[in-house]
Scaffold this motif. Sequence first.
Motif, PDB file in Angstrom:
ATOM      1  N   LEU A 136      17.429  30.754 -23.635  1.00 17.24           N
ATOM      2  CA  LEU A 136      16.562  30.788 -22.148  1.00 17.24           C
ATOM      3  C   LEU A 136      16.662  29.236 -21.200  1.00 17.24           C
ATOM      4  CD1 LEU A 136      13.293  30.729 -23.611  1.00 17.24           C
ATOM      5  CD2 LEU A 136      14.714  32.558 -22.155  1.00 17.24           C
ATOM      6  N   PRO A 137      16.389  29.358 -19.820  1.00 14.66           N
ATOM      7  CA  PRO A 137      16.961  28.008 -18.862  1.00 14.66           C
ATOM      8  C   PRO A 137      15.672  27.502 -19.041  1.00 14.66           C
ATOM      9  CG  PRO A 137      15.752  30.519 -17.323  1.00 14.66           C
ATOM     10  CD  PRO A 137      16.177  30.763 -18.442  1.00 14.66           C
ATOM     11  N   PRO A 138      15.328  26.271 -19.164  1.00 16.67           N
ATOM     12  CA  PRO A 138      14.183  25.116 -19.360  1.00 16.67           C
ATOM     13  C   PRO A 138      13.453  25.639 -18.308  1.00 16.67           C
ATOM     14  CG  PRO A 138      16.375  24.276 -18.941  1.00 16.67           C
ATOM     15  CD  PRO A 138      16.439  25.072 -18.195  1.00 16.67           C
ATOM     16  N   LEU A 139      12.091  25.401 -18.548  1.00 20.27           N
ATOM     17  CA  LEU A 139      10.851  25.949 -18.315  1.00 20.27           C
ATOM     18  C   LEU A 139      10.505  24.496 -17.929  1.00 20.27           C
ATOM     19  CD1 LEU A 139       8.473  26.965 -17.504  1.00 20.27           C
ATOM     20  CD2 LEU A 139       7.409  26.584 -19.672  1.00 20.27           C
ATOM     21  N   GLU A 140      10.145  24.715 -16.241  1.00 19.78           N
ATOM     22  CA  GLU A 140      10.037  22.857 -15.481  1.00 19.78           C
ATOM     23  C   GLU A 140       9.014  23.692 -14.783  1.00 19.78           C
ATOM     24  OE1 GLU A 140      13.268  21.272 -13.858  1.00 19.78           O
ATOM     25  OE2 GLU A 140      15.015  21.338 -15.744  1.00 19.78           O
ATOM     26  N   ILE A 141       7.393  22.234 -15.040  1.00 20.79           N
ATOM     27  CA  ILE A 141       6.392  22.077 -14.626  1.00 20.79           C
ATOM     28  C   ILE A 141       6.130  20.693 -13.663  1.00 20.79           C
ATOM     29  CG2 ILE A 141       3.808  22.461 -14.884  1.00 20.79           C
ATOM     30  CD1 ILE A 141       4.418  24.558 -17.507  1.00 20.79           C
ATOM     31  N   GLY A 142       5.852  20.786 -12.501  1.00 16.68           N
ATOM     32  CA  GLY A 142       5.376  19.595 -12.173  1.00 16.68           C
ATOM     33  C   GLY A 142       4.390  19.699 -11.565  1.00 16.68           C
ATOM     34  N   HIS A 143       3.356  18.407 -11.255  1.00 17.65           N
ATOM     35  CA  HIS A 143       1.815  18.948 -11.475  1.00 17.65           C
ATOM     36  C   HIS A 143       1.550  17.761 -10.388  1.00 17.65           C
ATOM     37  CE1 HIS A 143      -1.960  20.493 -10.073  1.00 17.65           C
ATOM     38  NE2 HIS A 143      -2.567  20.078 -10.568  1.00 17.65           N
ATOM     39  N   SER A 144       0.708  17.281  -9.592  1.00 25.16           N
ATOM     40  CA  SER A 144      -0.582  16.444  -9.880  1.00 25.16           C
ATOM     41  C   SER A 144      -2.328  16.502  -8.575  1.00 25.16           C
ATOM     42  CB  SER A 144       0.349  15.364  -8.433  1.00 25.16           C
ATOM     43  OG  SER A 144       0.964  16.176  -7.007  1.00 25.16           O
ATOM     44  N   MET A 145      -3.150  16.189  -8.660  1.00 23.00           N
ATOM     45  CA  MET A 145      -4.311  15.531  -7.857  1.00 23.00           C
ATOM     46  C   MET A 145      -4.650  17.211  -8.434  1.00 23.00           C
ATOM     47  SD  MET A 145      -3.223  13.832  -4.334  1.00 23.00           S
ATOM     48  CE  MET A 145      -5.086  13.895  -4.991  1.00 23.00           C
ATOM     49  N   GLY A 146      -6.010  17.377  -9.507  1.00 21.13           N
ATOM     50  CA  GLY A 146      -6.258  18.239  -9.586  1.00 21.13           C
ATOM     51  C   GLY A 146      -6.040  18.671 -11.080  1.00 21.13           C
ATOM     52  N   GLY A 147      -7.203  19.341 -11.717  1.00 16.90           N
ATOM     53  CA  GLY A 147      -6.936  19.969 -13.229  1.00 16.90           C
ATOM     54  C   GLY A 147      -5.806  20.447 -13.557  1.00 16.90           C
ATOM     55  N   LEU A 148      -4.958  20.696 -14.445  1.00 15.01           N
ATOM     56  CA  LEU A 148      -4.066  21.534 -14.504  1.00 15.01           C
ATOM     57  C   LEU A 148      -4.327  21.941 -16.378  1.00 15.01           C
ATOM     58  CD1 LEU A 148      -0.888  22.631 -14.347  1.00 15.01           C
ATOM     59  CD2 LEU A 148       0.054  20.881 -15.361  1.00 15.01           C
ATOM     60  N   VAL A 149      -4.497  23.462 -16.322  1.00 12.76           N
ATOM     61  CA  VAL A 149      -4.032  24.295 -17.395  1.00 12.76           C
ATOM     62  C   VAL A 149      -1.719  25.004 -18.032  1.00 12.76           C
ATOM     63  CG1 VAL A 149      -4.969  25.816 -19.099  1.00 12.76           C
ATOM     64  CG2 VAL A 149      -7.088  24.097 -18.295  1.00 12.76           C
ATOM     65  N   VAL A 150      -1.603  24.798 -18.681  1.00 10.43           N
ATOM     66  CA  VAL A 150      -0.688  24.728 -18.848  1.00 10.43           C
ATOM     67  C   VAL A 150      -0.541  26.017 -20.162  1.00 10.43           C
ATOM     68  CG1 VAL A 150       1.657  25.220 -19.364  1.00 10.43           C
ATOM     69  CG2 VAL A 150       0.930  22.994 -17.726  1.00 10.43           C
ATOM     70  N   HIS A 151      -0.857  27.055 -20.108  1.00 11.72           N
ATOM     71  CA  HIS A 151      -0.794  28.233 -21.391  1.00 11.72           C
ATOM     72  C   HIS A 151       1.016  28.859 -22.308  1.00 11.72           C
ATOM     73  CE1 HIS A 151      -1.893  32.149 -23.357  1.00 11.72           C
ATOM     74  NE2 HIS A 151      -2.458  31.357 -23.959  1.00 11.72           N
ATOM     75  N   LEU A 152       0.927  28.292 -23.418  1.00 13.61           N
ATOM     76  CA  LEU A 152       2.268  29.040 -23.246  1.00 13.61           C
ATOM     77  C   LEU A 152       2.427  29.805 -24.586  1.00 13.61           C
ATOM     78  CD1 LEU A 152       4.031  24.868 -23.414  1.00 13.61           C
ATOM     79  CD2 LEU A 152       4.547  26.816 -21.394  1.00 13.61           C
ATOM     80  N   GLY A 153       1.082  30.195 -24.624  1.00 21.19           N
ATOM     81  CA  GLY A 153       0.813  31.078 -25.500  1.00 21.19           C
ATOM     82  C   GLY A 153       1.620  32.513 -25.454  1.00 21.19           C
ATOM     83  N   GLY A 154       1.626  33.327 -26.401  1.00 23.18           N
ATOM     84  CA  GLY A 154       2.488  34.390 -26.332  1.00 23.18           C
ATOM     85  C   GLY A 154       3.623  34.364 -27.709  1.00 23.18           C
ATOM     86  N   ASP A 155       3.882  35.305 -28.106  1.00 29.10           N
ATOM     87  CA  ASP A 155       5.463  35.589 -28.901  1.00 29.10           C
ATOM     88  C   ASP A 155       6.599  34.825 -28.976  1.00 29.10           C
ATOM     89  OD1 ASP A 155       6.336  36.476 -31.163  1.00 29.10           O
ATOM     90  OD2 ASP A 155       6.488  38.418 -30.651  1.00 29.10           O
ATOM     91  N   TRP A 156       6.865  33.850 -29.372  1.00 29.73           N
ATOM     92  CA  TRP A 156       7.889  32.875 -28.459  1.00 29.73           C
ATOM     93  C   TRP A 156       9.376  34.054 -29.792  1.00 29.73           C
ATOM     94  CZ3 TRP A 156       9.337  29.637 -24.199  1.00 29.73           C
ATOM     95  CH2 TRP A 156       8.175  29.298 -23.987  1.00 29.73           C
ATOM     96  N   GLN A 157      10.347  34.195 -28.998  1.00 32.84           N
ATOM     97  CA  GLN A 157      11.458  34.673 -29.588  1.00 32.84           C
ATOM     98  C   GLN A 157      12.758  33.819 -30.539  1.00 32.84           C
ATOM     99  OE1 GLN A 157      11.292  37.582 -31.142  1.00 32.84           O
ATOM    100  NE2 GLN A 157       9.454  37.361 -30.955  1.00 32.84           N
ATOM    101  N   GLN A 158      12.718  32.573 -29.360  1.00 26.87           N
ATOM    102  CA  GLN A 158      13.723  31.745 -29.401  1.00 26.87           C
ATOM    103  C   GLN A 158      13.425  30.021 -28.815  1.00 26.87           C
ATOM    104  OE1 GLN A 158      16.741  33.107 -26.741  1.00 26.87           O
ATOM    105  NE2 GLN A 158      15.836  33.634 -25.328  1.00 26.87           N
ATOM    106  N   ASP A 159      14.620  29.203 -29.198  1.00 23.55           N
ATOM    107  CA  ASP A 159      13.835  28.342 -28.603  1.00 23.55           C
ATOM    108  C   ASP A 159      14.120  27.521 -27.548  1.00 23.55           C
ATOM    109  OD1 ASP A 159      14.632  27.793 -31.494  1.00 23.55           O
ATOM    110  OD2 ASP A 159      16.376  26.294 -31.232  1.00 23.55           O
TER     111      ASP A 159
END
Length: 86
Positions: free
Chosen positions: A1-24
Amino acid sequence: LPPLEIGHSMGGLVVHLGGDWQQDADVSIRSSMNSTTIQMPDNARAEWVAGSQHISVRGLEQPEPPAPTLKMSVRKWIGPMRIQPD
């Protein structure tokens, strides 16, 4: 998988990583001037590289190998960060 990159500023942030991960995966989160919640999956292990002392982990259990590993790189400025189960 390519890297997952998240950037955020100012305001609430919820990152939901749930699910059935199959690989690193590499996950990078950069967050500032907000409250941040990261919801972790229950079928993947987490390796943490934290860049802030304002991170709390609640109720997070690590599955036994050979579960996929999420390599979490976290940078947080100003505001709380919570890591919790999905």
